[in-house]
Design a protein around this motif. Structure first.
Motif, mmCIF file in Angstrom:
data_model
loop_
_atom_site.group_PDB
_atom_site.id
_atom_site.type_symbol
_atom_site.label_atom_id
_atom_site.label_comp_id
_atom_site.label_asym_id
_atom_site.label_seq_id
_atom_site.Cartn_x
_atom_site.Cartn_y
_atom_site.Cartn_z
ATOM 1 N N PRO A 35 -3.234 -5.202 5.315
ATOM 2 C CA PRO A 35 -3.701 -6.278 4.421
ATOM 3 C C PRO A 35 -5.095 -6.720 4.818
ATOM 4 N N ARG A 44 -4.636 -0.184 -2.278
ATOM 5 C CA ARG A 44 -3.827 -1.106 -3.489
ATOM 6 C C ARG A 44 -4.444 -0.452 -4.963
ATOM 7 N N LEU A 87 -1.214 -7.616 -5.006
ATOM 8 C CA LEU A 87 -1.802 -7.655 -3.613
ATOM 9 C C LEU A 87 -3.271 -7.166 -3.502
ATOM 10 N N PHE A 110 4.801 -8.556 2.463
ATOM 11 C CA PHE A 110 4.380 -7.301 2.128
ATOM 12 C C PHE A 110 4.910 -6.260 2.396
ATOM 13 N N ASP A 114 6.486 -3.742 -0.376
ATOM 14 C CA ASP A 114 6.084 -2.272 -0.426
ATOM 15 C C ASP A 114 7.239 -1.360 -0.322
ATOM 16 N N ASN A 171 2.121 -1.518 7.380
ATOM 17 C CA ASN A 171 2.597 -3.157 7.387
ATOM 18 C C ASN A 171 3.732 -3.206 8.349
#
Length: 178
Positions: A35, A44, A87, A110, A114, A171
């Motif tokens: 991110p 994304r 996002l 996140f 996800d 992540n």
């Protein structure tokens, strides 16, 4: 009388070397796909694009509500597209203001988001693929149904899931490495 003044006093930046031995401090670098990086924004965008195409293709068929798996696919890719779009907006903001998104609470959010959306999208794509194979191969009923549209929507859902997987894994890895 000691009275505080409403002035902001700047704080010195921490040194880039460890004071004890003079060695440079170790910092985790932003890996593309996490991110707040350009790679994360691209992932994304692809998640959103594939999910939106799957949603549009499935929604334009007249007989998708008659099959529960196709309704589940529409719901899952709707959630996936809205999650990915939100996002992506956060990633754009982080890139514009050069803000780091390595806060553990943000990364946890996140990661969980996800994980949930990717699981739902994958399950819906698998269910839709099974029904599409049943209609096309087993029942030989493609002349009456929209098999090509069903296959396209299912393929786009799988591609959206493929695009979510690196985001989730990066992540999750970022959380596990703290």
């Amino acid at each position: 009388m000691n009275v505080s003044h409403p002035a902001v006093h700047p704080i010195e930046a921490p040194p880039l070397t460890d004071a004890a031995n003079g060695a440079p401090r170790a910092r985790m670098k932003d890996i593309q796909g996490m991110p707040g990086t350009l790679g994360g924004l691209v992932l994304r965008f692809f998640q959103f694009a594939f999910a939106a195409v799957s949603l549009c293709v499935m929604a334009t068929t007249s007989d998708f509500p008659s099959v529960t798996a196709f309704c589940y696919l529409v719901a899952a890719v709707s959630l996936q597209s809205s999650w990915s779009l939100s996002l992506a907006i956060v990633d754009i903001y982080a890139l514009l203001v050069r803000r780091c998104l390595r806060n553990s609470r943000i990364v946890s959010l996140f990661t969980v988001g996800d994980g949930i959306t990717s699981t739902l999208t994958f399950a819906a794509a698998c269910a839709s693929a099974g029904i599409t194979v049943l209609i096309g191969n087993d029942l030989d009923n493609c002349a009456v149904n929209h098999c090509t549209r069903f296959e396209t929507a299912t393929a786009m859902a799988f591609l959206s899931w493929f695009a979510v997987s690196p985001s989730f894994l990066l992540n999750f890895w970022s959380l596990a490495s703290k």
